[in-house]
Scaffold this active site. Sequence first.
Site, mmCIF file in Angstrom:
data_model
loop_
_atom_site.group_PDB
_atom_site.id
_atom_site.type_symbol
_atom_site.label_atom_id
_atom_site.label_comp_id
_atom_site.label_asym_id
_atom_site.label_seq_id
_atom_site.Cartn_x
_atom_site.Cartn_y
_atom_site.Cartn_z
ATOM 1 N N HIS A 120 26.166 -47.563 1.989
ATOM 2 C CA HIS A 120 25.476 -46.303 1.722
ATOM 3 C C HIS A 120 26.178 -45.120 2.370
ATOM 4 O O HIS A 120 25.917 -43.965 2.014
ATOM 5 C CB HIS A 120 24.034 -46.410 2.223
ATOM 6 N N SER B 221 22.020 -40.047 -1.962
ATOM 7 C CA SER B 221 20.823 -40.851 -1.744
ATOM 8 C C SER B 221 19.632 -40.151 -2.404
ATOM 9 O O SER B 221 19.653 -39.923 -3.612
ATOM 10 C CB SER B 221 20.610 -41.082 -0.249
#
Length: 687
Positions: free
Chosen positions: A657, A537
């Site tokens: 994610h 991320s």
Amino acid sequence: MKVPPPPEARLDPLVEQLGGLEVSDPYRWLEDGDSPETRAWVDAHNRRTRSVLDDLPARAGLRRRLEQLLRAPSVTSPHLAGTRLFTRERGGDRDQTVLVLRSAVDPLAPPRTLVDPATTGDATVALDWFHPSPDGALVAYGTSAAGDERSTLRVLDVATGQLRPDVIAHTRAASVAWLADGSAFAYTRYPDPATVAPEEAGYHRTVWWHVLGQDPAGDELVWGDHDVPDPTAWPHVSLSRNGRWLLVHVSLGWSRVDVHLVDRHTGARTALIEGEEAVTSLEVVGDRLYGTTTFGAPRGRVVTAHLAAPQVDQWETMVAESDAVIEGVAVAGPSLLVASTRVAVAQLHRYRLDGSGDIAVELPGLGNLAGLDADPDEELAFVAFSSFARPPALWRWTPSGLEPWGGAGSDQVLEPGDYEVHQVAYPSTDGAEVPLFLVHRATTRPTPDTPVVLTGYGGFAIANGPAWSPSAVAVADAGGIWAVAGIRGGSEHGEDWHRAGMRRHKQQSFDDFAAAADWLVVEGMTSRPRLAIRGGSNGGLLVGAALTQRPDLCRAVHCAVPLLDMVRFPRFLIARLWIAEYGDPEVAEELAWLHAWSPYHRVVEDTCYPAVLLTTAESDSRVDPCHARKFAARLGAATACGSEHPVLLRVETRAGHGAGKPVGKQADEAADVLAFLFDQLGVDLPA
């Protein structure tokens, strides 16, 4: 390993003049993830990547060990409701986290699973969040599928295990505040994406009031766009026990939280703190407010105020700012529990309600608190504690100290004492001392031949602390070191540390990280050919910047669910939320610093880059997988040593994610990553 050439990617001569800069974007066509051309290109990359990773001899053994570690019992997010204790738990044959009910008074009472996503028949359905009613009779919870985190709210009757008819969609990361009798609750939701322009989906989070049993379509709007005309505002709610006082906390970026008090009897609204660059979290207990704030205290302080005079200028400091960073506070009868970190290491202190009588609560070791909740009426609280080589486990606090509770989180897959965790400090480029965790087997003595995996994050005021990590254990088991750098942009030293690595200062985060790699080599703990870096991320942005700015830094890179095109990032999914952290490319001055370190734009032709494994997922609703696609195409075409240092792209289906990923998918990805890194570093594992 033998690596086939990468699939060809069409090169478009696209150059734009933006803010006085000439910006090239030759792979913009890869932003369209649904186009047949993009899908064919991704499929070809996935086949190539699988042909390489499946052929690595260490992968099968790594996967077995990683799945064993991932299935270690773990308990997080304790929440007290009367005599009932709700937790999120994982372990054994569970592929997903389940919602569990435990007794808060009897450690021998058997736990009961309330919500198990496996019963849906879809292995990717995940428990996203939960909020029990004050008496524990009901619990609102959210689930989503395929890792997209776009939750649907449901309500469960705890005694019967039956679902109530209330179902509310579009409740991502919902905040829920119940009335004491469980008859209604305030909650947050998003507009139906079908009713807004595509670029507005994922924004406009609002607060509603729902009465159980009624159609959610008729719910009353409590807090909306007219209250804070910023579509990226992130409200969350809490409610006093008597149901009169509703607190609405509104996050605007990661350095500001405004707090508003709503009197539900009169409708009056009072701004407690507004427009200040400070993070504040308050709760109503009796006729007072208690909580934490960074207003006037970058490391945080504990404050209180009477509801009759609740504004910021009336707040009294109960626990002053110190060298520790205050993370949270909980009222436990006549006691006040304050959770803090000192350079990312968890601490817990008990005070009286007037702020006097500081007593340190002894924790089980150097670690991290994965949850804290207390009974506001008596001296009772529960915490979840973990460390790099210690899965999260449940502990009960009373004035006599902490005690393990209910056997929850007991561990059979490793002995934490076999691993050592050290925290050291190294100098960065400007002389600042940056913290660094080192995790390895107790028998490992570092030399230049020791394999090291260095990771970091450095953003959004998130401290990189000693939390449970199966990958750290696997690296240590291989004779290596797992290193975690507490670089600027995080909160290791409070809000000042965060600000020193955000916006125009973001380059300092990258410099801190590169300095960690250099220090490990200079200190003789590893060497360049035995050093890998990884991040996900914002950490994916970190390692993307590191490898493009310093191709000599290391041998191999894992870049996960990354942000990499910082010129166009706000255009995708919910990324406008992050403008406050990085900058706005629509503003010329801010575009200049974004473009200066945007990894996608810093790739240089005919440069020998490290070996890189990029991992992303189709259902990621936070960071668009187009970042990884575009970077893989550009880096793969530019590198001068792709046969020895390959650039691989792994795009997972029915995953997001990272949150809510079932154990099998986690083990598959972690085994791919470590097998790739170990192969590049020359790590030989026993069969």
